[in-house]
Design a protein around this motif. Structure first.
Motif, PDB file in Angstrom:
ATOM      1  N   UNK A 125      70.842 -19.073  21.182  1.00  0.00           N
ATOM      2  CA  UNK A 125      71.868 -19.640  20.305  1.00  0.00           C
ATOM      3  C   UNK A 125      73.273 -19.157  20.666  1.00  0.00           C
ATOM      4  N   UNK A 126      73.401 -17.898  21.081  1.00  0.00           N
ATOM      5  CA  UNK A 126      74.719 -17.400  21.481  1.00  0.00           C
ATOM      6  C   UNK A 126      75.205 -18.131  22.727  1.00  0.00           C
ATOM      7  N   UNK A 127      74.289 -18.318  23.643  1.00  0.00           N
ATOM      8  CA  UNK A 127      74.612 -19.036  24.879  1.00  0.00           C
ATOM      9  C   UNK A 127      75.119 -20.442  24.575  1.00  0.00           C
ATOM     10  N   UNK A 131      78.904 -22.138  25.021  1.00  0.00           N
ATOM     11  CA  UNK A 131      79.053 -23.428  25.703  1.00  0.00           C
ATOM     12  C   UNK A 131      79.852 -24.404  24.843  1.00  0.00           C
ATOM     13  N   UNK A 132      79.456 -24.479  23.543  1.00  0.00           N
ATOM     14  CA  UNK A 132      80.113 -25.425  22.645  1.00  0.00           C
ATOM     15  C   UNK A 132      81.579 -25.063  22.420  1.00  0.00           C
ATOM     16  N   UNK A 133      81.887 -23.777  22.494  1.00  0.00           N
ATOM     17  CA  UNK A 133      83.279 -23.361  22.303  1.00  0.00           C
ATOM     18  C   UNK A 133      84.123 -23.640  23.544  1.00  0.00           C
ATOM     19  N   UNK A 136      82.673 -21.605  28.747  1.00  0.00           N
ATOM     20  CA  UNK A 136      81.969 -21.487  30.018  1.00  0.00           C
ATOM     21  C   UNK A 136      82.932 -21.751  31.170  1.00  0.00           C
ATOM     22  N   UNK A 137      82.769 -20.948  32.219  1.00  0.00           N
ATOM     23  CA  UNK A 137      83.619 -21.074  33.398  1.00  0.00           C
ATOM     24  C   UNK A 137      85.089 -20.794  33.147  1.00  0.00           C
ATOM     25  N   UNK A 138      85.377 -19.985  32.134  1.00  0.00           N
ATOM     26  CA  UNK A 138      86.753 -19.540  31.956  1.00  0.00           C
ATOM     27  C   UNK A 138      86.774 -18.017  32.024  1.00  0.00           C
ATOM     28  N   UNK A 139      87.933 -17.495  32.287  1.00  0.00           N
ATOM     29  CA  UNK A 139      88.101 -16.044  32.318  1.00  0.00           C
ATOM     30  C   UNK A 139      87.835 -15.449  30.938  1.00  0.00           C
ATOM     31  N   UNK A 140      88.181 -16.215  29.892  1.00  0.00           N
ATOM     32  CA  UNK A 140      88.163 -15.671  28.537  1.00  0.00           C
ATOM     33  C   UNK A 140      86.764 -15.408  28.006  1.00  0.00           C
ATOM     34  N   UNK A 141      85.760 -15.975  28.659  1.00  0.00           N
ATOM     35  CA  UNK A 141      84.391 -15.725  28.205  1.00  0.00           C
ATOM     36  C   UNK A 141      84.046 -14.246  28.367  1.00  0.00           C
TER      37      UNK A 141
END
Lengths: 297, 324
Positions: A125-127, A131-133, A136-141
């Protein structure tokens, strides 16, 4: 009172055991460091334990010429810097608010926070949330999901509660707002606890390889630890050569003394060096920090 | 400007004193908007990053598909839980998880306590300091680095451990520690101890430092040797701390480790001994994208863990050392 013979024997055994523990703690690191300073081809023959046999700096020269590794290093530094500063700021402000007795809903907030220490949605669920936020594929993750830590909040709060209340009162009489009190008085007084939590947070950020591996596909955004893990996972020289820019590849073939193993060891040393530089000097702080944390368990 | 706001605040406090609790909740909240502002963003953050995923657990009762989303995916009841319980790997995974955890509790849990007790007997401060600093080092290394140490030290070709054992004439042929499954549990537990023994001892050393020195004086007057004092005073005095950590360890029984197992057990040949609930969830959830199934497995674990923690806590309550 003179120690008895039995006590003396026990004491000798304890000292010997402690020396063994100390040696075992440091040996793997020492051995890796030695291999990283040794000629790679020569290292393949084995038998290198305490000292390099054919000393060379080639492995390090190669590491510092590899743009991908340097890039990973920079990402790690940025991530650790921003992640730690952000976490300290957000968590300490949260904790300061929670340390106020007059805060309405304090019990509710605390319950809500503490519950997450015992129960969580888990990996999947966290994953999906990340993804929904759109992280993904950003530095901020690598930064945002670590901004608030309930555990650290409790450590901060315990510390803030121990500050003499007179300090705040006098500042308030002088016209300071609560935020003013926090930034001008409480924050500067919190050096030791900040140092502890900053160290732990920074170590977490610096060492985390899993989250970037999970959420980031873009190789330019991967921190050094994830890169290292991928290098070790593939462990195929040719693949590394393929991905390398041609200048570095040419450099490698001219060196002839570098192997995947020696290279990995050198990268590892580079990836560990910043921590090694910091933690021994913060010892007295984190010993205290661990104590505060455990008392408040 | 400042004096004005101070005057306003004084006015407010006077009002508060006069009306006390009679002010409405809304008014009181408004009066303390500044400290609420410190807390509410963090609470929203916790809501998003911790509570929404908890809500997401509901998808373990669905056949969740990314394309349909949470709201449109069909509900399937306990299908995934049943599937996990009936899975051919189920017993194997449960066995690995519980055995690795128990080995950790049995060997890994006492290790830092013993180290702390030993360090406490050292009189030479420099020696103590050096051993402590050195033993903290592994805690600060990432699992990526630690796992590569393990591979390097245990390697068949010139690994340091094989070299040592050959030199001491304990073995005749180098052992391939990494390719044989029978060594895996020992490796994983030993590595865990190696990494955390020093750091774990901090808490116990702190507890030992808090013991009243008069107790030792009295004991030595009564003729108890130093060694006996360890068992008569030190250990009983730090027992509450030990029990506290034991409760937490029991609550974590189904978390046998994750990063370490993922890295050290990366070789698929080792899966019969290295696969635990967490790595199973990772493989099925992230790698093969069976989201609902993996979530169900994760939830199965979370629920049992809470139960274990509550149970351990109840036991500890009888001794008066409970967590809550």
């Amino acid at each position: 009172m003179k120690p008895s013979t039995g006590d003396r024997i026990v004491s000798v055994i304890i000292h010997i055991l402690l020396i063994i523990i100390g040696f075992v703690s440091i040996y793997p690191f020492w051995n890796a460091a030695v291999i990283s300073f040794n000629n790679g081809i020569d290292a393949l023959k084995g038998g290198i334990t305490f000292w390099p046999r054919e000393f060379t700096l080639d492995n390090y020269k190669f590491v510092f010429k590899d743009k991908r590794l340097i890039n990973g290093f920079i990402i790690s530094v940025l991530r650790t810097g921003l992640g730690t500063a952000g976490a300290i700021l957000c968590t300490s402000i949260f904790a300061y608010g929670m340390s106020k007795k007059e805060l309405i809903g304090r019990k509710f907030y605390m319950g809500m926070a503490v519950f997450t220490m015992y129960f969580s949605g888990g990996l999947i669920p966290s994953y999906l949330l990340i993804r929904d936020l759109g992280l993904v594929n950003t530095f901020w993750v690598m930064v945002i999901p670590g901004l608030i830590s309930v555990w650290n909040m409790i450590v901060f709060r315990t510390f803030f509660k121990s500050l003499p209340p007179g300090l705040e009162e006098s500042a308030k009489i002088d016209g300071c707002t609560n935020w003013g009190v926090f930034f001008r008085i409480v924050f500067p007084l919190s050096g030791p606890v900040m140092a502890t939590i900053a160290l732990f947070t920074a170590v977490y950020h610096w060492n985390d390889w899993f989250a970037p591996g999970l959420y980031i596909n873009n190789p330019d955004l991967l921190p050094i630890q994830t890169k290292l893990q991928q290098i070790m996972n593939s462990n195929i020289m040719t693949e590394q050569l393929k991905q390398m820019d041609s200048a570095a590849a040419a450099h490698l073939s001219s060196l002839r003394s570098v192997t995947t193993k020696s290279l990995t060891m050198a990268t590892m040393m580079v990836a560990t060096f910043p921590i090694l530089l910091v933690y021994p000097f913060l010892q007295k702080y984190f010993v205290k920090g661990v104590m505060i944390g455990s008392i408040k368990e | 400007m400042t004096t004005q706001s101070a005057a306003v605040r004084k006015e407010k406090t006077r009002k508060k004193e006069r009306y006390g609790r009679d002010l409405s909740l809304g008014r009181r909240l408004l009066n303390q908007w500044d400290i609420q502002l410190m807390v509410i963003p963090a609470i929203i953050y916790i809501f998003i990053f911790c509570y929404i995923p908890m809500y997401g657990l509901l998808m373990s009762f669905q056949d969740f598909s990314i394309f349909k989303g949470f709201w449109k995916s069909p509900w399937v009841g306990l299908k995934h839980f049943k599937a996990f319980l009936a899975a051919p790997d189920f017993w194997n995974i449960m066995r690995n998880t519980v055995v690795i955890s128990l080995l950790r509790i049995f060997f890994g849990f006492p290790a830092p306590i013993i180290l702390a007790l030993m360090l406490n007997e050292v009189r030479n401060r420099t020696f103590k300091r050096v051993i402590q600093t050195v033993s903290y080092l592994p805690h600060f290394l990432s699992w990526v680095i630690v796992s590569s140490f393990v591979f390097s030290i245990l390697s068949v070709e010139n690994g340091s451990l094989n070299l040592l054992l050959l030199k001491l004439n304990i073995i005749k042929e180098p052992i391939s520690f990494l390719d044989e499954n029978k060594y895996f549990w020992s490796i994983i537990v030993t590595t865990g101890i190696w990494k955390e023994i020093g750091f774990g001892s901090i808490v116990y050393l702190a507890a030992i430092a808090g013991i009243d020195p008069q107790l030792y004086e009295a004991a030595s007057m009564d003729g108890a040797s130093r060694t006996r004092q360890i068992f008569l005073i030190t250990i009983p005095c730090i027992l509450p701390v030990i029990i506290l950590f034991l409760i937490l360890a029991i609550g974590d029984l189904l978390s046998a480790g994750f990063e370490d197992l993922l890295l050290l057990g990366s070789n698929p040949i080792q899966r019969p001994v290295s696969d635990v609930i967490d790595t199973y969830v990772y493989r099925h959830g992230v790698k093969t994208q069976r989201f609902s199934y993996a979530t169900a497995v994760g939830m199965f674990k979370a629920v049992i863990s809470i139960g274990l923690l509550a149970g351990a806590n109840k036991l500890a309550k009888k001794t008066g050392n409970s967590l809550w």
